[in-house]
Design a protein around this motif. Structure first.
Motif, mmCIF file in Angstrom:
data_model
loop_
_atom_site.group_PDB
_atom_site.id
_atom_site.type_symbol
_atom_site.label_atom_id
_atom_site.label_comp_id
_atom_site.label_asym_id
_atom_site.label_seq_id
_atom_site.Cartn_x
_atom_site.Cartn_y
_atom_site.Cartn_z
ATOM 1 N N THR A 2 0.828 -1.200 0.000
ATOM 2 C CA THR A 2 0.000 0.000 0.000
ATOM 3 C C THR A 2 0.861 1.248 0.000
ATOM 4 O OG1 THR A 2 -1.694 -1.141 1.223
ATOM 5 C CG2 THR A 2 -1.766 1.239 1.301
ATOM 6 N N GLU A 170 -5.951 -4.940 -11.788
ATOM 7 C CA GLU A 170 -5.248 -4.811 -10.513
ATOM 8 C C GLU A 170 -3.779 -4.468 -10.740
ATOM 9 O OE1 GLU A 170 -6.111 -5.017 -7.355
ATOM 10 O OE2 GLU A 170 -8.151 -5.778 -7.385
ATOM 11 N N VAL A 173 -3.167 -0.821 -12.364
ATOM 12 C CA VAL A 173 -3.194 0.308 -11.434
ATOM 13 C C VAL A 173 -1.910 0.351 -10.611
ATOM 14 C CG1 VAL A 173 -4.385 1.292 -9.432
ATOM 15 C CG2 VAL A 173 -5.712 0.381 -11.348
ATOM 16 N N GLU A 174 -1.423 -0.814 -10.198
ATOM 17 C CA GLU A 174 -0.174 -0.879 -9.431
ATOM 18 C C GLU A 174 0.985 -0.283 -10.230
ATOM 19 O OE1 GLU A 174 2.889 -4.276 -7.662
ATOM 20 O OE2 GLU A 174 0.865 -4.838 -8.295
ATOM 21 N N ARG A 177 0.789 3.585 -10.624
ATOM 22 C CA ARG A 177 1.195 4.285 -9.402
ATOM 23 C C ARG A 177 2.719 4.264 -9.241
ATOM 24 N NH1 ARG A 177 -3.840 2.119 -6.286
ATOM 25 N NH2 ARG A 177 -5.053 4.022 -6.024
ATOM 26 N N ARG A 246 -10.363 -0.983 -2.455
ATOM 27 C CA ARG A 246 -8.901 -0.997 -2.440
ATOM 28 C C ARG A 246 -8.307 0.217 -3.143
ATOM 29 N NH1 ARG A 246 -9.802 -6.421 -3.392
ATOM 30 N NH2 ARG A 246 -9.422 -6.291 -5.639
ATOM 31 N N HIS A 247 -8.886 0.607 -4.275
ATOM 32 C CA HIS A 247 -8.211 1.560 -5.141
ATOM 33 C C HIS A 247 -8.921 2.906 -5.308
ATOM 34 C CE1 HIS A 247 -5.463 -1.588 -6.346
ATOM 35 N NE2 HIS A 247 -6.466 -2.354 -6.692
ATOM 36 N N ALA A 453 0.199 -1.077 -5.098
ATOM 37 C CA ALA A 453 -1.193 -0.724 -5.330
ATOM 38 C C ALA A 453 -1.856 -0.288 -4.044
ATOM 39 C CB ALA A 453 -1.932 -1.909 -5.943
ATOM 40 N N GLY A 454 -3.068 0.257 -4.197
ATOM 41 C CA GLY A 454 -3.904 0.574 -3.048
ATOM 42 C C GLY A 454 -3.615 1.920 -2.448
ATOM 43 N N ALA A 465 -3.459 -4.388 -3.410
ATOM 44 C CA ALA A 465 -4.035 -5.495 -4.160
ATOM 45 C C ALA A 465 -3.744 -6.781 -3.429
ATOM 46 C CB ALA A 465 -3.450 -5.523 -5.571
#
Length: 487
Positions: A2, A170, A173-174, A177, A246-247, A453-454, A465
């Motif tokens: 995170t 998932e 997005v990770e 970021r 989560r996101h 992620a997250g 994630a």
């Protein structure tokens, strides 16, 4: 992992809640027949002056953000119905928003971009660029594509399966970021005296290698002014709620009752908390489609006028395309729905339509017309403000995604008539107090250098994630208010 966040902006806590408003920019209007309305420009989809006028109207109304939906295909391939809509052509969202960034100063600029038919480096770079161009006003509506036609535009014979789309999302997005964090804040020093353009100690190369993406990095643009552009999503199905929890930082949803909206609100906030996040940093925006007039009768007449413009072919396709993969051409419009099977499209949208049909005993035609009015409120400015206030104060919404049925008239009526009423009640701002989208929304700025992620959870893996015992890829997005590819 995170990404913890820090920031000086106050969180939208319970004692300081302020209503948020976002608007969908649909060219000629959000209603399927909006382009046929006498006051809507039929060529509004590709008229930049029309979009500039709309953006400036919304900024005059101190809206938090405007949003442009998208699919990377035409919005349907059944030409009997497509030729009767304004959905065959539309601007690429980021191109349009880059242009609008030069004629606006405060309003947030949110674009849809699919994780199914894009690459993380492209998306990270484009949204970082928009955030720089707009001085910190960019937002990314993260979607997985549900329109099968999109596959054929990217060399694929078949559309990715439902679960596979979210496994990809998932990781996507990770990676984005990680790329946004390629440079530390302040690492690009541009020191002409020393000859150092950036400080090497502040540059990191992600070297991401996962099941779907291998991305070396770094991103070739300095860190976005907001740290990360704000993440928007539309998570209404079971897996969509997990993904949003989560996101997401703003969650679009379509709800047909106050009780249903309250249940969704409580559920998504609880899920965010379970991932170690501050639930006040995930804002819930139900869909609202306002028909405003001086009397209720006139407002309802405006709604009825648009409903009369929905052609039979369009009504059939509205149901067929949104309820699942089936052919309704052999069924009478004024008859009941046939048995409906599983879909590889939007499961939450299918559930919404089936619930409407069963609860109200609707024919196919009635379901189509009812679907066009999900989120509709027809009445006086006070009536619309009453609806907004009730949903906001009863914890059914932190704000609203407003889909104006026809444009520009409906947007101008809302800004000129409803916004002053909301201000009079102390619910909505009179002026912008901040310059960035995160500032408008009271969202903290992500801290660079943690990765993963997250991005808005607490330290550790709870918000990332696969955190809290959840498998990576458990996410799903949905909701007609978010437009095109959110399932």
């Amino acid at each position: 992992m995170t990404t913890p966040v820090t920031g000086t902006a106050p969180a939208p806590g319970r004692s300081r809640r302020r209503l948020a408003l976002g608007a969908i920019l649909h060219g000629s209007g959000g209603h399927i027949a909006g382009w046929r309305h006498p006051s809507s420009p039929p060529d509004g989809q590709l008229d930049i002056d029309h979009h500039i006028r709309l953006a400036r109207t919304l900024e005059r109304g101190t809206f938090d953000a405007l949003f442009v939906a998208d699919t990377v295909a035409i919005w349907g391939h059944q030409y009997d119905s497509l030729r009767r809509t304004a959905r065959a052509d539309h601007f690429e969202p980021l191109t349009l928003l880059a242009a609008l960034s030069t004629v606006t100063e405060r309003i947030g600029l949110v674009a849809t971009a699919t994780t199914t038919y894009n690459e993380p480096f492209h998306i990270a770079r484009r949204f970082a660029s928009l955030d720089h161009l707009s001085a910190g006003r960019a937002g990314w509506n993260v979607v997985t594509s549900v329109v099968p036609l999109e596959a054929g535009n990217f060399g694929r014979d078949t559309h990715l399966e439902h679960g596979a789309r979210y496994l990809r999302a998932e990781e996507f997005v990770e990676v984005v970021r990680e790329l946004w964090d390629s440079f530390d804040d302040g690492a690009v020093v541009r020191d002409t005296a020393s000859g150092h353009y950036y400080d090497p100690a502040g540059l990191r190369t992600p070297h991401h290698a996962g099941p779907h993406f291998t991305v070396r990095g770094p991103l070739n643009i300095s860190r976005p002014p907001q740290g990360h552009p704000v993440i928007f999503q539309a998570g209404s199905s079971e897996t969509g709620r997990a993904f949003a929890a989560r996101h997401g930082e703003v969650v679009f949803t379509a709800q047909t009752s106050l009780a249903g909206a309250q249940a969704f609100y409580a559920d998504i906030k609880a899920r965010a908390a379970a991932y170690g996040r501050d639930s006040d940093h995930l804002l819930v925006w139900p869909l609202l489609s306002p028909f405003v007039a001086s009397t209720r009768e006139r407002a309802r007449a405006r709604l009825a006028e648009l409903q009369e413009l929905v052609h039979d072919d369009v009504a059939r396709r509205l149901v067929q395309d949104n309820i699942g993969d089936l052919d309704l051409s052999g069924y009478p419009l004024d008859g009941p729905l046939p048995p409906i099977g599983a879909t590889n499209r939007s499961r939450s949208r299918q559930e919404l339509m089936l619930d409407l049909a069963r609860r109200e005993n609707l024919t196919i035609r009635q379901l189509a017309l009812r679907f066009t009015t999900v989120g509709a409120v027809a009445g006086t400015p006070e009536d619309v403000a009453d609806h907004i206030e009730e949903w906001f104060t009863s914890r059914a919404a932190d704000g609203f995604t407003i889909s104006f049925p026809y444009l520009p008239g409906a947007a101008e009526d809302f800004v000129d008539l409803v916004v002053p009423e909301l201000r009079r009640r102390g619910l909505f701002r009179h002026t912008y107090g901040t310059t960035t989208l995160r500032g408008h929304l009271g969202l903290p700025r992500p801290r660079a250098g943690i990765g993963g992620a997250g991005g808005t959870g607490g330290a550790g893996g709870a918000g990332g994630a696969g955190g809290a015992g959840q498998p990576v890829g458990a996410g799903r997005q949905a909701g007609p208010g978010a437009g095109e590819g959110n399932r």
